[in-house]
Design a protein around this motif. Structure first.
Motif, mmCIF file in Angstrom:
data_model
loop_
_atom_site.group_PDB
_atom_site.id
_atom_site.type_symbol
_atom_site.label_atom_id
_atom_site.label_comp_id
_atom_site.label_asym_id
_atom_site.label_seq_id
_atom_site.Cartn_x
_atom_site.Cartn_y
_atom_site.Cartn_z
ATOM 1 N N ILE A 144 -35.690 -42.378 -38.596
ATOM 2 C CA ILE A 144 -34.674 -43.066 -37.792
ATOM 3 C C ILE A 144 -34.761 -42.543 -36.359
ATOM 4 C CG2 ILE A 144 -32.825 -41.391 -38.276
ATOM 5 C CD1 ILE A 144 -30.885 -43.789 -38.492
ATOM 6 N N THR A 145 -34.364 -43.370 -35.422
ATOM 7 C CA THR A 145 -34.218 -42.962 -34.024
ATOM 8 C C THR A 145 -32.775 -43.218 -33.636
ATOM 9 O OG1 THR A 145 -36.515 -43.500 -33.498
ATOM 10 C CG2 THR A 145 -34.983 -43.339 -31.648
ATOM 11 N N ILE A 146 -32.145 -42.197 -33.065
ATOM 12 C CA ILE A 146 -30.761 -42.322 -32.606
ATOM 13 C C ILE A 146 -30.695 -41.723 -31.212
ATOM 14 C CG2 ILE A 146 -28.340 -41.737 -33.022
ATOM 15 C CD1 ILE A 146 -29.134 -41.271 -35.976
ATOM 16 N N GLY A 147 -30.250 -42.518 -30.267
ATOM 17 C CA GLY A 147 -30.192 -42.027 -28.898
ATOM 18 C C GLY A 147 -31.572 -41.580 -28.456
ATOM 19 N N ASN A 148 -31.663 -40.356 -27.986
ATOM 20 C CA ASN A 148 -32.930 -39.808 -27.500
ATOM 21 C C ASN A 148 -33.656 -38.947 -28.518
ATOM 22 O OD1 ASN A 148 -32.737 -40.909 -24.858
ATOM 23 N ND2 ASN A 148 -31.215 -39.371 -24.362
ATOM 24 N N HIS A 149 -33.253 -39.013 -29.791
ATOM 25 C CA HIS A 149 -33.887 -38.192 -30.813
ATOM 26 C C HIS A 149 -34.567 -39.050 -31.878
ATOM 27 C CE1 HIS A 149 -31.218 -34.982 -29.219
ATOM 28 N NE2 HIS A 149 -32.264 -34.243 -29.527
ATOM 29 N N ILE A 150 -35.727 -38.577 -32.308
ATOM 30 C CA ILE A 150 -36.491 -39.204 -33.386
ATOM 31 C C ILE A 150 -36.452 -38.238 -34.568
ATOM 32 C CG2 ILE A 150 -38.728 -40.144 -34.074
ATOM 33 C CD1 ILE A 150 -39.314 -40.399 -31.002
ATOM 34 N N PHE A 151 -36.133 -38.748 -35.741
ATOM 35 C CA PHE A 151 -35.938 -37.940 -36.932
ATOM 36 C C PHE A 151 -37.068 -38.180 -37.929
ATOM 37 C CE2 PHE A 151 -31.968 -38.273 -34.832
ATOM 38 C CZ PHE A 151 -31.349 -37.059 -35.034
ATOM 39 N N TYR A 152 -37.432 -37.108 -38.669
ATOM 40 C CA TYR A 152 -38.567 -37.143 -39.584
ATOM 41 C C TYR A 152 -38.252 -36.413 -40.877
ATOM 42 C CZ TYR A 152 -41.325 -37.948 -35.294
ATOM 43 O OH TYR A 152 -41.813 -38.431 -34.118
ATOM 44 N N ARG A 153 -39.063 -36.725 -41.880
ATOM 45 C CA ARG A 153 -39.085 -35.952 -43.118
ATOM 46 C C ARG A 153 -40.545 -35.778 -43.509
ATOM 47 N NH1 ARG A 153 -40.614 -39.364 -47.019
ATOM 48 N NH2 ARG A 153 -39.989 -41.536 -46.887
ATOM 49 N N LYS A 154 -40.762 -34.877 -44.441
ATOM 50 C CA LYS A 154 -42.116 -34.692 -44.955
ATOM 51 C C LYS A 154 -42.477 -35.876 -45.839
ATOM 52 C CE LYS A 154 -41.884 -29.740 -44.644
ATOM 53 N NZ LYS A 154 -41.842 -28.452 -45.315
ATOM 54 N N PRO A 155 -43.776 -36.211 -45.916
ATOM 55 C CA PRO A 155 -44.195 -37.352 -46.761
ATOM 56 C C PRO A 155 -43.927 -37.099 -48.233
ATOM 57 C CG PRO A 155 -46.077 -36.434 -45.543
ATOM 58 C CD PRO A 155 -44.878 -35.597 -45.234
ATOM 59 N N TYR B 263 -30.970 -19.573 -36.485
ATOM 60 C CA TYR B 263 -31.577 -18.501 -35.694
ATOM 61 C C TYR B 263 -32.973 -18.098 -36.160
ATOM 62 C CZ TYR B 263 -27.224 -18.077 -33.187
ATOM 63 O OH TYR B 263 -26.140 -18.348 -32.391
ATOM 64 N N ALA B 264 -33.532 -18.810 -37.133
ATOM 65 C CA ALA B 264 -34.916 -18.524 -37.535
ATOM 66 C C ALA B 264 -35.831 -18.828 -36.351
ATOM 67 C CB ALA B 264 -35.293 -19.369 -38.742
ATOM 68 N N PRO B 265 -36.903 -18.060 -36.199
ATOM 69 C CA PRO B 265 -37.784 -18.251 -35.040
ATOM 70 C C PRO B 265 -38.313 -19.684 -34.916
ATOM 71 C CG PRO B 265 -38.337 -16.233 -36.201
ATOM 72 C CD PRO B 265 -37.334 -16.958 -37.050
ATOM 73 N N TYR B 266 -38.182 -20.223 -33.718
ATOM 74 C CA TYR B 266 -38.751 -21.515 -33.329
ATOM 75 C C TYR B 266 -38.227 -22.707 -34.120
ATOM 76 C CZ TYR B 266 -41.715 -18.241 -30.970
ATOM 77 O OH TYR B 266 -42.150 -17.206 -30.200
ATOM 78 N N GLN B 267 -37.023 -22.624 -34.634
ATOM 79 C CA GLN B 267 -36.451 -23.745 -35.368
ATOM 80 C C GLN B 267 -35.637 -24.662 -34.459
ATOM 81 O OE1 GLN B 267 -37.246 -24.463 -38.680
ATOM 82 N NE2 GLN B 267 -38.718 -22.930 -38.020
ATOM 83 N N TYR B 268 -34.925 -24.095 -33.519
ATOM 84 C CA TYR B 268 -34.114 -24.880 -32.589
ATOM 85 C C TYR B 268 -34.396 -24.388 -31.180
ATOM 86 C CZ TYR B 268 -31.745 -26.626 -36.694
ATOM 87 O OH TYR B 268 -31.491 -27.228 -37.899
ATOM 88 N N VAL C 151 -40.840 -35.745 -25.805
ATOM 89 C CA VAL C 151 -41.864 -34.768 -26.207
ATOM 90 C C VAL C 151 -42.494 -35.258 -27.509
ATOM 91 C CG1 VAL C 151 -40.694 -32.807 -25.133
ATOM 92 C CG2 VAL C 151 -40.259 -33.325 -27.524
ATOM 93 N N TYR C 152 -43.686 -34.750 -27.813
ATOM 94 C CA TYR C 152 -44.308 -35.054 -29.099
ATOM 95 C C TYR C 152 -44.920 -33.765 -29.635
ATOM 96 C CZ TYR C 152 -46.391 -37.519 -32.911
ATOM 97 O OH TYR C 152 -46.693 -37.943 -34.170
ATOM 98 N N PRO C 153 -44.157 -33.041 -30.439
ATOM 99 C CA PRO C 153 -44.651 -31.758 -30.955
ATOM 100 C C PRO C 153 -45.747 -31.949 -32.013
ATOM 101 C CG PRO C 153 -42.493 -32.275 -31.856
ATOM 102 C CD PRO C 153 -42.800 -33.344 -30.858
ATOM 103 N N ASP C 154 -46.624 -30.970 -32.114
ATOM 104 C CA ASP C 154 -47.715 -31.019 -33.086
ATOM 105 C C ASP C 154 -47.209 -31.198 -34.510
ATOM 106 O OD1 ASP C 154 -49.607 -30.730 -31.093
ATOM 107 O OD2 ASP C 154 -49.816 -28.571 -31.372
ATOM 108 N N TRP C 155 -46.071 -30.602 -34.826
ATOM 109 C CA TRP C 155 -45.584 -30.670 -36.204
ATOM 110 C C TRP C 155 -45.254 -32.093 -36.639
ATOM 111 C CZ3 TRP C 155 -41.024 -33.051 -36.463
ATOM 112 C CH2 TRP C 155 -40.105 -32.879 -35.438
ATOM 113 N N ALA C 156 -45.073 -33.019 -35.696
ATOM 114 C CA ALA C 156 -44.727 -34.400 -36.041
ATOM 115 C C ALA C 156 -45.899 -35.150 -36.673
ATOM 116 C CB ALA C 156 -44.213 -35.148 -34.820
ATOM 117 N N ASN C 157 -47.122 -34.659 -36.446
ATOM 118 C CA ASN C 157 -48.287 -35.283 -37.082
ATOM 119 C C ASN C 157 -48.161 -35.165 -38.590
ATOM 120 O OD1 ASN C 157 -49.564 -35.900 -34.631
ATOM 121 N ND2 ASN C 157 -50.410 -33.838 -34.494
ATOM 122 N N GLY C 158 -48.319 -36.258 -39.273
ATOM 123 C CA GLY C 158 -48.246 -36.245 -40.724
ATOM 124 C C GLY C 158 -46.840 -36.359 -41.285
#
Length: 121
Positions: A110-121, A48-53, A98-105
């Motif tokens: 992994i990609t599963i179904g319609n979701h692309i997963f990320y971690r910080k560098p 429930y943190a703002p803008y997390q989900y 979609v391609y959110p700004d936060w995905a830059n960097g």
């Protein structure tokens, strides 16, 4: 009656990934668990943190309508504690249309179904 942390996790799996294969639903749950640092008491706070989900941004929150998908989400929420992380330590994800700004960097893990997963560098 579900524990509050199980309910928060199940709602997130349901609203974020109910149309995904089971592995995709588990991956969403694993990201949530990683963000909560594997502590049950942190899960609702993270969800429930703002803008997390995306589903928590909508007011009122969307309702559960598909009972079979809800039952699957509850099962994922209950078993996520016992699943080995297969997401590459992902902390974020988004739908592939979609391609959110936060995905830059970020590092795509992994990609599963319609979701692309990320971690910080």
């Amino acid at each position: 009656m579900l524990e509050p942390f199980t309910l928060c996790m199940a709602l997130t799996v349901y609203h974020e990934a109910r149309g995904e294969p089971m592995k995709g639903q588990m991956a969403v749950a694993l990201v949530t668990l990683r963000r909560a640092k594997r502590k049950p008491e942190n899960i609702c706070e993270i969800v429930y943190a703002p803008y997390q989900y995306s589903w928590t941004i909508k007011k009122p929150h969307p309702q559960v309508k598909d009972m079979a998908a809800w039952q699957a989400a509850v099962e994922v929420a209950q078993m996520v504690w016992y699943i080995k992380d297969f997401t590459g330590r992902a902390t974020h994800y988004h739908a592939n249309y979609v391609y959110p700004d936060w995905a830059n960097g970020m590092v795509q893990t992994i990609t599963i179904g319609n979701h692309i997963f990320y971690r910080k560098p």
